[in-house]
Enzyme design. Structure first.
Site, PDB file in Angstrom:
ATOM      1  N   ARG A 116       0.809  -1.223   0.000  1.00 19.15           N
ATOM      2  CA  ARG A 116       0.000   0.000   0.000  1.00 19.15           C
ATOM      3  C   ARG A 116       0.838   1.267   0.000  1.00 19.15           C
ATOM      4  O   ARG A 116       0.554   2.210  -0.748  1.00 19.15           O
ATOM      5  CB  ARG A 116      -0.956  -0.021   1.207  1.00 19.15           C
ATOM      6  CG  ARG A 116      -1.883   1.175   1.320  1.00 19.15           C
ATOM      7  CD  ARG A 116      -2.544   1.583   0.020  1.00 19.15           C
ATOM      8  NE  ARG A 116      -3.153   0.471  -0.705  1.00 19.15           N
ATOM      9  CZ  ARG A 116      -3.318   0.440  -2.012  1.00 19.15           C
ATOM     10  NH1 ARG A 116      -2.908   1.436  -2.771  1.00 19.15           N
ATOM     11  NH2 ARG A 116      -3.879  -0.587  -2.600  1.00 19.15           N
ATOM     12  N   LYS A 151       3.200  25.212  -3.491  1.00 18.70           N
ATOM     13  CA  LYS A 151       1.902  24.663  -3.085  1.00 18.70           C
ATOM     14  C   LYS A 151       1.964  23.146  -3.222  1.00 18.70           C
ATOM     15  O   LYS A 151       1.604  22.573  -4.258  1.00 18.70           O
ATOM     16  CB  LYS A 151       0.776  25.255  -3.935  1.00 18.70           C
ATOM     17  CG  LYS A 151       0.502  26.727  -3.638  1.00 18.70           C
ATOM     18  CD  LYS A 151      -0.653  27.241  -4.471  1.00 18.70           C
ATOM     19  CE  LYS A 151      -0.901  28.726  -4.199  1.00 18.70           C
ATOM     20  NZ  LYS A 151      -1.982  29.276  -5.046  1.00 18.70           N
ATOM     21  N   LYS A 183       7.177  39.194  -2.828  1.00 16.44           N
ATOM     22  CA  LYS A 183       5.785  39.145  -3.269  1.00 16.44           C
ATOM     23  C   LYS A 183       5.009  40.345  -2.727  1.00 16.44           C
ATOM     24  O   LYS A 183       5.583  41.209  -2.059  1.00 16.44           O
ATOM     25  CB  LYS A 183       5.166  37.812  -2.833  1.00 16.44           C
ATOM     26  CG  LYS A 183       5.858  36.611  -3.484  1.00 16.44           C
ATOM     27  CD  LYS A 183       5.376  35.296  -2.938  1.00 16.44           C
ATOM     28  CE  LYS A 183       3.966  34.994  -3.370  1.00 16.44           C
ATOM     29  NZ  LYS A 183       3.880  34.747  -4.839  1.00 16.44           N
ATOM     30  N   GLU A 213       7.627  40.051  -7.628  1.00 18.44           N
ATOM     31  CA  GLU A 213       6.287  39.861  -8.174  1.00 18.44           C
ATOM     32  C   GLU A 213       5.690  41.221  -8.516  1.00 18.44           C
ATOM     33  O   GLU A 213       5.689  42.134  -7.691  1.00 18.44           O
ATOM     34  CB  GLU A 213       5.416  39.147  -7.140  1.00 18.44           C
ATOM     35  CG  GLU A 213       3.973  38.945  -7.576  1.00 18.44           C
ATOM     36  CD  GLU A 213       3.150  38.333  -6.452  1.00 18.44           C
ATOM     37  OE1 GLU A 213       3.143  37.098  -6.337  1.00 18.44           O
ATOM     38  OE2 GLU A 213       2.544  39.110  -5.679  1.00 18.44           O
ATOM     39  N   ASP A 234       2.294  38.776 -12.501  1.00 18.74           N
ATOM     40  CA  ASP A 234       1.283  38.022 -11.763  1.00 18.74           C
ATOM     41  C   ASP A 234      -0.121  38.436 -12.145  1.00 18.74           C
ATOM     42  O   ASP A 234      -0.499  39.600 -11.986  1.00 18.74           O
ATOM     43  CB  ASP A 234       1.501  38.219 -10.251  1.00 18.74           C
ATOM     44  CG  ASP A 234       0.595  37.331  -9.425  1.00 18.74           C
ATOM     45  OD1 ASP A 234       0.513  36.129  -9.722  1.00 18.74           O
ATOM     46  OD2 ASP A 234      -0.037  37.845  -8.492  1.00 18.74           O
TER      47      ASP A 234
END
Length: 304
Positions: A116, A151, A183, A213, A234
């Protein structure tokens, strides 16, 4: 990987860099302990005095790009070094439904106990590699490259990013220590792009790069003026992105340009055609279904 036989890359297949064994084993041991707990009650009850030798095959139940076979081999090795895992496909290779991709021989208790965890990993990674390959195919004739993001599933990042490579894309930062990415919230905290770049340049070690960004042409101009190494566009409309690319190329053609935001199978090509170098998307990892694989124990012929 010890006790596995991996085929050389087939023409057109991606070559992904395996994580080091010292890192991989630590992860696999934790996942094996999670599944086994105080013991595999079923397998132990079947073989209380030691398991006989057995053989199993791994079969692809739906077509896709296979990834994770070296990790699967290591799962069985950690349970019993006598297990031999022979890969019949290369990670990064497209495999049709019904294809046998691995042959495993060894004590049956190790094969059954490791089934598994090994399959879960390979199915998850193969799903990522499969969807990644579909994104990559949309821009295969263009110079732009698809890259992933941070992510990822906690605890699985190094393997999920490996699967992205197997699917033909490129890894972005593995972690926050790989580079500086300024960012929107960093810009807000620092007060401006100029201030953020200046503070980062003064404190980061050489040769880390600085990426910024941007969401507007004014921010692009500010990032250019203050020496960003990489500029991310972005969530810009395609026409605005095309103008930003022209602006950057005129000012400094050595700066790398990354597009991000709302990159789907339907939009990726139009975005790549703006002239960006990279397109970053979390979708190949966050939106990929598992690829269905199965392990089948081969029972001996009773007539022999």
């Amino acid at each position: 990987m010890q006790h596995s036989e991996l085929l050389p890359p087939s023409p057109g297949s991606a070559i992904a860099l395996l994580p080091p064994t010292v890192l991989l084993d630590r992860l696999l041991q934790d996942w094996l302990l999670e599944d086994i707990g105080r013991g595999d009650r079923t397998t132990q009850s079947l073989f209380p005095k030691g398991a006989p030798q057995g053989q199993a095959q791994w079969v692809v139940k739906e077509a896709g790009v296979v990834a994770g076979l070296p990790m699967a081999a290591r799962v069985f090795y950690l349970l019993n070094p006598a297990v031999q895992f022979k890969a019949l496909a290369q990670d990064g290779e497209w495999c049709d439904r019904g294809r046998v991709i691995a042959q495993i021989t060894g004590p049956l208790d190790a094969l059954l106990t490791g089934e598994r965890v090994a399959l879960n990993l390979a199915m998850r990674l193969s799903g990522i590699a499969t969807l990644t390959s579909k994104y990559v195919a949309q821009i295969a004739d263009l110079p732009a490259q698809l890259v992933d993001t941070r992510k990822t599933t906690p605890g699985l990042r190094v393997l999920e990013k490996y699967a992205v490579q197997a699917g033909g894309a490129v890894n972005h930062r593995l972690g926050l220590d790989d580079g500086v990415m300024i960012k929107d919230n960093h810009i807000a905290a620092a007060g401006s792009i100029a201030a953020a770049i200046a503070q980062a340049r003064a404190r980061i070690p050489y040769p880390l790069t600085v990426e910024v960004e941007t969401e507007t042409l004014e921010q692009v101009a500010e990032a250019l003026e203050h020496g960003a190494d990489i500029i991310m566009l972005d969530n810009m409309p395609v026409e605005q992105m095309r103008e930003a690319v022209r602006m950057i190329r005129r000012t400094n053609p050595r700066i790398k340009i990354e597009a991000s935001g709302n990159i789907t199978l339907e939009t990726i090509r139009a975005i790549a055609e703006t002239g960006v170098d990279y397109l970053s998307s979390s979708a190949p990892i966050t939106r990929s279904p598992w690829l269905d694989l199965s392990m089948r124990i081969q029972t001996p012929d009773p007539t022999r």
